[in-house]
Write an enzyme that holds these catalytic residues in place. Structure first.
Site, PDB file in Angstrom:
ATOM      1  N   ARG A 162      -0.358  40.313  -6.172  1.00 21.77           N
ATOM      2  CA  ARG A 162       0.166  40.292  -4.793  1.00 21.77           C
ATOM      3  C   ARG A 162       0.053  41.680  -4.136  1.00 21.77           C
ATOM      4  O   ARG A 162       0.955  42.120  -3.419  1.00 21.77           O
ATOM      5  CB  ARG A 162       1.633  39.854  -4.760  1.00 21.77           C
ATOM      6  CG  ARG A 162       1.881  38.447  -5.244  1.00 21.77           C
ATOM      7  CD  ARG A 162       1.286  37.414  -4.294  1.00 21.77           C
ATOM      8  NE  ARG A 162       1.719  36.085  -4.665  1.00 21.77           N
ATOM      9  CZ  ARG A 162       1.134  35.344  -5.606  1.00 21.77           C
ATOM     10  NH1 ARG A 162       0.082  35.801  -6.262  1.00 21.77           N
ATOM     11  NH2 ARG A 162       1.586  34.144  -5.878  1.00 21.77           N
ATOM     12  N   SER A 235       6.979  32.489  -1.776  1.00 19.47           N
ATOM     13  CA  SER A 235       7.884  33.300  -2.600  1.00 19.47           C
ATOM     14  C   SER A 235       8.384  34.497  -1.791  1.00 19.47           C
ATOM     15  O   SER A 235       7.571  35.234  -1.239  1.00 19.47           O
ATOM     16  CB  SER A 235       7.154  33.817  -3.836  1.00 19.47           C
ATOM     17  OG  SER A 235       6.684  32.742  -4.609  1.00 19.47           O
ATOM     18  N   GLU A 330       8.290  40.099  -1.365  1.00 18.39           N
ATOM     19  CA  GLU A 330       6.851  39.854  -1.206  1.00 18.39           C
ATOM     20  C   GLU A 330       6.400  39.986   0.262  1.00 18.39           C
ATOM     21  O   GLU A 330       5.425  40.672   0.538  1.00 18.39           O
ATOM     22  CB  GLU A 330       6.495  38.478  -1.781  1.00 18.39           C
ATOM     23  CG  GLU A 330       5.022  38.355  -2.065  1.00 18.39           C
ATOM     24  CD  GLU A 330       4.616  36.950  -2.455  1.00 18.39           C
ATOM     25  OE1 GLU A 330       4.776  36.611  -3.624  1.00 18.39           O
ATOM     26  OE2 GLU A 330       4.138  36.208  -1.593  1.00 18.39           O
TER      27      GLU A 330
END
Ligand code: EPU
Length: 338
Positions: A162, A235, A330
């Site tokens: 990520r 998420s 995130e």
């Protein structure tokens, strides 16, 4: 109010969290040239967005916002391999559907991820055992520091879990297009238990890429809220990576904790940590924790960006207190917490 820049005017900023946000100066760029021109016009402070699938926005943005909104797909075939170039404004799931429809494998595990193709490399989207970085041939960007268009190979993009060069320095790069490497046949990636189980349920033993994508879509629909119904950014936290010593200590005090050895340590399941803190299905004003997957925070309709950040902070605090683990958010926060 008249805008300071000719191509900009006040307007709503799209975002999958479903928070209401107005930019004082918004430019919907319908081509690469328009985006570059707008960024040159607006200068350093301008923010580039696609479909707003990974940002937490305030009610009002006073910095100029440029939306990468142009479309276009180009497929170059060479025998059993292909390169697919996607304009930044293409919808990511549309790209996956197009590639599968043309008979190309490679993107099936990444079906139904919200957002645009241009945003995909920024956080190196990943799901069900595949990360976008494995399929990237090239990312073309406008480098605002060097004031020129550059083509970066996958190696040059600094991809991680990520993470990428673009996420680390968001004010510098605006993604223009993404080129993916596809193939007629690729080994299927079915190691993720959810997908394996779903295919077995369907009685599929030798799945074709389209069937893998269908299984992924069914699993995602079951577990994750549809952003059109419940605003969300997927998420809200990354899965934390801790050192092996801490993982071992946690394993003794917290039986049954999922641990996955990865480069640099041991990955824990943030969903499980949040779940054990009792957050599933809890609500704070207009926002809450999704009852089927507590990594996802959702909007009940009236939630604001600061509400999301405040709830996220509460979740982080309780995970830190119980497990001594720091969760990292995130999505990128564009506003202070409420
Ligand atoms: N778990 C719980 N309680 C729950 C849900 C999950 O304890 O309510 C535990 C289970 O032990 C499960 C583990 O958490 O085995 C992992 O859950 P899951 O397989 O659903 O995956 P995840 O770690 O929660 C990650 C990605 C998702 C991606 C899925 C599938 C991150 C931050 N999230 O979620 O990505 O779709 O794996 O690959 O890496 C996103 O980034 O927006 C996203 C949705």
């Amino acid at each position: 109010m008249a805008s300071a820049f000719p191509c900009f005017s006040p307007g709503p900023v799209p975002n999958t969290l479903g928070v209401s946000c107005t930019a004082d100066q918004l430019c919907v760029a319908g081509s690469e040239g328009r985006l570059i021109e707008a960024l040159r016009e607006a200068g350093e402070g301008a923010l580039v967005l696609g479909q707003g699938s990974n940002v937490v926005l305030p009610e009002r943005l006073d910095q100029p916002v440029v939306l990468a909104a142009w479309r276009g797909l180009r497929l170059r075939v060479s025998g059993d391999d292909a390169l697919l170039t996607c304009a930044a404004g293409e919808n990511w799931h549309g790209v996956v559907r197009y590639s599968l429809g043309q008979g190309w494998a490679g993107l099936e595990n990444l079906a139904l991820i919200p957002g645009s193709a241009g945003a995909a490399p920024i956080q190196n989207i990943g799901a069900y055992g595949v990360e976008l970085s494995e399929r990237v041939a090239e990312v073309r960007v406008f480098d605002r520091a060097e004031n020129r268009v550059r083509a970066l190979t996958a190696e040059a993009c600094g991809f991680g879990y990520r993470d990428s060069l673009f996420k680390a320095d968001p004010a510098r790069y605006a993604v223009l297009s993404l080129t993916l490497r596809l193939a007629r046949r690729l080994p299927m990636r079915l190691d993720y238990p959810d997908i394996d189980l779903e295919l077995r349920r369907q009685g599929v033993t030798q799945p074709r890429p389209r069937q893998v994508a269908e299984a992924v879509i069914r699993v995602r629909r079951r577990k994750l809220p549809d952003p059109r119904q419940w605003g969300n950014a997927g998420s809200f936290f990354k899965n934390p990576i801790v050192d092996p010593g801490q993982a071992e200590r946690l394993g003794r005090t917290e039986p049954g904790l999922a641990t996955y050895p990865v480069a640099g340590g041991v990955k824990l399941a943030a969903a499980q940590l949040i779940d054990r803190c009792g957050w599933k299905g809890r609500r704070r004003d207009g926002v809450g924790v999704w009852h089927r997957q507590p990594l996802v925070l959702i909007n009940f309709g009236t939630g604001s960006g600061p509400d999301f950040l405040a709830l996220g902070e509460e979740v982080r605090r309780s995970v830190r207190e119980r497990f001594g683990v720091d969760l990292e958010m995130e999505p990128s926060a564009m506003c202070p917490p409420g």
